[in-house]
Design an enzyme around this catalytic site. Structure first.
Site, PDB file in Angstrom:
ATOM      1  N   CYS A  41       1.096  -1.626  -0.216  1.00  0.00           N
ATOM      2  CA  CYS A  41       0.232   0.004  -0.193  1.00  0.00           C
ATOM      3  C   CYS A  41       0.709   1.309   0.299  1.00  0.00           C
ATOM      4  O   CYS A  41       1.419   1.101   1.173  1.00  0.00           O
ATOM      5  CB  CYS A  41      -0.820  -0.013   1.270  1.00  0.00           C
ATOM      6  SG  CYS A  41      -1.873   1.240   1.658  1.00  0.00           S
TER       7      CYS A  41
ATOM      8  N   CYS B 136       0.458   3.510   2.074  1.00  0.00           N
ATOM      9  CA  CYS B 136       0.717   3.333   3.436  1.00  0.00           C
ATOM     10  C   CYS B 136       1.935   3.872   4.289  1.00  0.00           C
ATOM     11  O   CYS B 136       2.351   4.027   5.604  1.00  0.00           O
ATOM     12  CB  CYS B 136       0.449   1.369   4.511  1.00  0.00           C
ATOM     13  SG  CYS B 136      -0.944   1.357   3.987  1.00  0.00           S
TER      14      CYS B 136
END
Length: 106
Positions: A30, A33
């Protein structure tokens, strides 16, 4: 303080914590993230002794993400006294996350 949390230690590390815990539900693949990771490290340093920053890898956490209705990541849930008191989905600047946490301190 930043800690890695798994399904095995979630109850002890998050739900039974004496301090509020900001839990980052994330994954290695991600990109948002990864973008928020240094922001969380700064928050952990700035708020040391007031809040715990925890990370839960959704790919290895079993049913945990489903228990908290995590459908998009990064998802940040603030736990206080074992309950979710606030949440934010998506990358965010430090100021926004600081505000999210500070309104639940004290």
């Amino acid at each position: 303080m930043e800690i890695d949390v798994t399904a095995e230690n979630f109850t002890e590390a998050v739900l039974e914590s004496a301090l509020p815990v900001l839990v980052d539900f994330w994954a290695e693949w991600c990109m948002p993230c990864k973008m928020i990771e240094p922001v969380l490290a700064e928050l952990a340093s700035d708020l040391e002794g007031q809040v715990v920053i925890a990370r839960v890898n959704v790919d290895t956490a079993g049913d945990l993400p489903g228990q908290y209705d995590i459908v998009s990541i990064p998802a940040l849930l603030l736990f206080k006294g074992g309950e979710v008191v606030d949440r934010h989905v998506g990358a965010a600047p430090k100021e926004l996350l600081l505000e999210l946490v500070k309104k639940h301190l004290g």
